[in-house]
Design an enzyme around this catalytic site. Structure first.
Site, PDB file in Angstrom:
ATOM      1  N   ASP A 290       0.801  -1.071  -0.093  1.00  0.00           N
ATOM      2  CA  ASP A 290      -0.017   0.138   0.155  1.00  0.00           C
ATOM      3  C   ASP A 290       0.832   1.288  -0.007  1.00  0.00           C
ATOM      4  OD1 ASP A 290      -2.189   2.085   0.537  1.00  0.00           O
ATOM      5  OD2 ASP A 290      -3.315   0.535   1.464  1.00  0.00           O
TER       6      ASP A 290
ATOM      7  N   SER B 135      -7.189   4.486  -1.400  1.00  0.00           N
ATOM      8  CA  SER B 135      -7.086   2.974  -1.200  1.00  0.00           C
ATOM      9  C   SER B 135      -8.308   2.212  -1.638  1.00  0.00           C
ATOM     10  CB  SER B 135      -6.455   2.243  -0.110  1.00  0.00           C
ATOM     11  OG  SER B 135      -5.279   2.875   0.175  1.00  0.00           O
TER      12      SER B 135
ATOM     13  N   THR C 262      -8.185  -1.692   1.651  1.00  0.00           N
ATOM     14  CA  THR C 262      -7.763  -2.704   0.594  1.00  0.00           C
ATOM     15  C   THR C 262      -8.182  -4.084   0.825  1.00  0.00           C
ATOM     16  OG1 THR C 262      -5.462  -1.305   0.298  1.00  0.00           O
ATOM     17  CG2 THR C 262      -5.500  -3.660  -0.290  1.00  0.00           C
TER      18      THR C 262
ATOM     19  N   GLU D 293      -1.700  -7.840   1.908  1.00  0.00           N
ATOM     20  CA  GLU D 293      -1.120  -6.211   2.028  1.00  0.00           C
ATOM     21  C   GLU D 293      -0.419  -5.996   2.852  1.00  0.00           C
ATOM     22  OE1 GLU D 293      -3.492  -2.017   2.486  1.00  0.00           O
ATOM     23  OE2 GLU D 293      -4.063  -3.798   3.751  1.00  0.00           O
TER      24      GLU D 293
ATOM     25  N   ASP E 236       2.324   2.518   3.565  1.00  0.00           N
ATOM     26  CA  ASP E 236       1.553   3.875   3.302  1.00  0.00           C
ATOM     27  C   ASP E 236       1.473   4.637   4.541  1.00  0.00           C
ATOM     28  OD1 ASP E 236      -0.577   5.306   1.661  1.00  0.00           O
ATOM     29  OD2 ASP E 236      -1.953   4.740   3.557  1.00  0.00           O
TER      30      ASP E 236
ATOM     31  N   HIS F 191       2.707   8.425   4.432  1.00  0.00           N
ATOM     32  CA  HIS F 191       1.909   9.834   4.963  1.00  0.00           C
ATOM     33  C   HIS F 191       2.711  10.629   6.027  1.00  0.00           C
ATOM     34  CE1 HIS F 191      -1.740   9.360   2.848  1.00  0.00           C
ATOM     35  NE2 HIS F 191      -2.150   7.893   2.961  1.00  0.00           N
TER      36      HIS F 191
ATOM     37  N   ASP G 180      -1.197  -0.010  -4.686  1.00  0.00           N
ATOM     38  CA  ASP G 180      -2.414   0.619  -5.056  1.00  0.00           C
ATOM     39  C   ASP G 180      -2.269   2.016  -5.402  1.00  0.00           C
ATOM     40  OD1 ASP G 180      -1.802   1.423  -2.492  1.00  0.00           O
ATOM     41  OD2 ASP G 180      -3.582   0.967  -1.504  1.00  0.00           O
ATOM     42  N   HIS G 181      -1.121   2.625  -5.007  1.00  0.00           N
ATOM     43  CA  HIS G 181      -1.017   3.875  -5.427  1.00  0.00           C
ATOM     44  C   HIS G 181       0.551   4.488  -5.031  1.00  0.00           C
ATOM     45  CE1 HIS G 181      -1.812   4.909  -1.342  1.00  0.00           C
ATOM     46  NE2 HIS G 181      -3.074   4.311  -1.519  1.00  0.00           N
TER      47      HIS G 181
END
Length: 536
Positions: A36, A80, A135, A248, A253, A257, A295-296
């Protein structure tokens, strides 16, 4: 056979593309792994930290590699939930949506997990995020909002019922509800590793509350992601019908952040170990697909320099949110060869669940130029439609009805080769000269296909030019046009400005008496077309 119609009719053809082999088969087992927020620079930073860039991470060694676009239905920057839905169902949805058709009628979208469950296979969701995070929810639930965590937990336990649910506890998931649904519940590493995989077919691991701790901070009595995948595989591989397992790494992620490099690289390294466990399990098998992707991208990370194994690399961050950067995908096993080039994140569904043929257009566009004159007639051109080799299917082609000057419509034919030439006719009588081209997009799709996304398009541009000297496009060559010519007179060797390029009627890189003589030969009365002899 593609046949011509009359002068004013346009041309069409039915395409029967035969690939010479049966459709590709779905893999019996799928291990779908998502880092993620893990963009290309996160991978590089993790590699620098692990081994000073001297060797690839485990997933970078998989034989097939692609770049993947991640936009959602509502934004160029996905969240997500929308990204997981796109990967799980093959459909773009709005940010925040969990596998329901929004935009659309809000109906539930079938996920890869549900496809495999319907086949009798076992399924599982494993994450270092909260179990009801966006997710895993995209693969195992259907909700209008990712924030509906209690409803997501109810979807898991009462509707899709994966055989394995391993992740952070709380956030709508309770031990009591899981036990009532028939699950064996474990809350720590010892309990998880003590499960007899031959006796337990429904396992809920509820580890802590919320997302699990960072590797950097230590997990205490909780399991590592690389340990969770081993338990999950021990349970889901006990079914002759195969399995679908989603794994996942959610904390990549979370750290990105916060622009927390130390915690982020530790999570990438743990993901590397988790993928290695999957590779080890699958070694020697011919019935399994491993996909590793993201996912990004999160944080707008840029790696600058390695500082040696065990040391944090030098990096910069440009964001604390998600970005629209393409992510990577790596694949091994059944149908892995279709994960190459640049793919959309909706492509996974078809590659895994329904590997029907896809098509490629060669060339992808045609541009024609037509000079306006007395003798109007249709013009023709062609392109080749080619099957990319996924199987056997019939195709038809249809144009955008808003651009009636070119159209390919189905007709009885005998286009029975793997590639076929399609003829297009341009009805210029429907057009007027103008500086910008007319553009049509022909959509191509499979007849009877259950998955028609993305529909390849073929672009047709038609530039309809007036006769030389009609600079204002009013269909006559007159004194107004002569004023434009005079304003562009130039000496030899002078660079013509863009607005005077059309005045170079003699095509000698300047505007002079030769152009005036050519212009006078083409003079016509108001609202009278110039003689076609001028249109050479």
């Amino acid at each position: 056979m593609c046949t011509y119609g009359s002068k004013k009719r346009l041309i069409g053809c039915v395409l029967i593309l035969l690939a010479g082999s049966a459709w590709a088969q779905s893999p019996k087992n799928v291990i779908f792994m998502i880092g993620d927020g893990m963009g290309p620079e996160h991978v590089e930073a993790g590699r620098m930290y692990l081994n000073d860039n001297t060797a690839p991470l485990s997933f970078e060694s998989l034989p097939y590699h692609a770049q993947v676009t991640t936009y959602s239905a509502s934004s160029s920057v996905t969240d997500s939930a929308a990204a997981a839905t796109a990967m799980a169902t093959g459909h773009k949805v709005n940010n925040g949506v969990i596998s329901v058709a929004l935009p659309g009628d809000g109906s539930e979208l079938q996920t890869l997990l549900e496809v495999y469950k319907a086949r009798g296979a076992r399924t599982g969701l494993v994450t270092s995020d909260a179990m009801t995070g966006a997710t895993p929810s995209g693969f195992g639930a259907h909700e209008t909002s990712r924030n509906n965590t209690s409803q997501i937990a109810a979807d898991f336990l009462g509707q899709t019922q994966p055989n394995v649910l391993l992740g952070g506890g709380g956030n709508g998931m309770t031990s009591a509800a899981a036990i009532a649904a028939g699950y064996t519940v474990v809350t720590n590493r010892t309990g998880m590793q003590g499960v007899d995989a031959n006796l337990v077919s429904l396992l809920s691991g509820q580890f802590g509350s919320g997302s699990m701790p960072y590797e950097y901070d230590g997990l205490g009595q909780l399991p590592h992601l690389a340990e969770m995948i081993v338990t999950a595989l021990d349970i889901v591989d006990n079914d002759p019908d195969g399995f679908f397992l989603l794994v996942e790494s959610g904390n990549i992620d979370h750290a990105a952040h916060s622009n927390d490099l130390a915690r982020m690289v530790d999570e990438v390294v743990e993901f590397h170990e988790t993928v290695q466990a999957a590779i080890t399990w699958a070694a020697g098998r011919t019935d399994t697909l491993i996909v590793v992707t993201a996912d990004h991208e999160t944080g707008g990370l840029n790696t600058i320099a390695s500082n040696g194994a065990g040391n944090l690399p030098t990096v910069s961050w440009s964001s604390t949110g998600h970005t629209s950067t393409n992510v990577d995908a790596w694949a091994w096993g059944v149908n892995a060869e279709y994960i190459t080039g640049t793919r959309n994140n909706t492509d996974y569904f078809q590659i895994i669940a329904d590997p029907r043929p896809t098509i490629a257009l060669e060339p992808t566009s045609i541009t024609k130029s037509v000079v306006w004159g007395h003798q109007l007639s249709s013009d023709t051109d062609s392109f080749t439609l080619a099957n990319t080799g996924l199987g056997t299917l019939s195709y038809s082609i249809q144009s955008d009805p808003s651009e009636p000057w070119v159209q390919a419509t189905p007709n009885t034919g005998d286009c029975t080769t793997e590639t076929d030439t399609i003829w297009l006719a341009y009805d210029v009588s429907q057009l007027q000269p103008r500086p910008e081209p007319y553009v049509a997009h022909l959509e191509v799709w499979g007849q009877g296909a259950t998955n028609e996304f993305p529909r390849p398009t073929f672009t047709v541009s038609l530039v309809v030019k007036p006769v030389p000297g009609d600079f204002d496009y009013d269909l006559d060559v007159d004194q107004e046009d002569f004023g434009h010519l005079q304003g562009c007179l130039s000496a030899a060797g002078t660079n013509l400005p863009p607005e005077c390029q059309d005045a170079d009627l003699a095509v000698d890189n300047h505007v002079d008496t030769a152009d005036i003589a050519r212009f006078r030969a083409c003079l016509s009365g108001p609202d009278v077309q110039a003689d076609p002899a001028c249109a050479d």
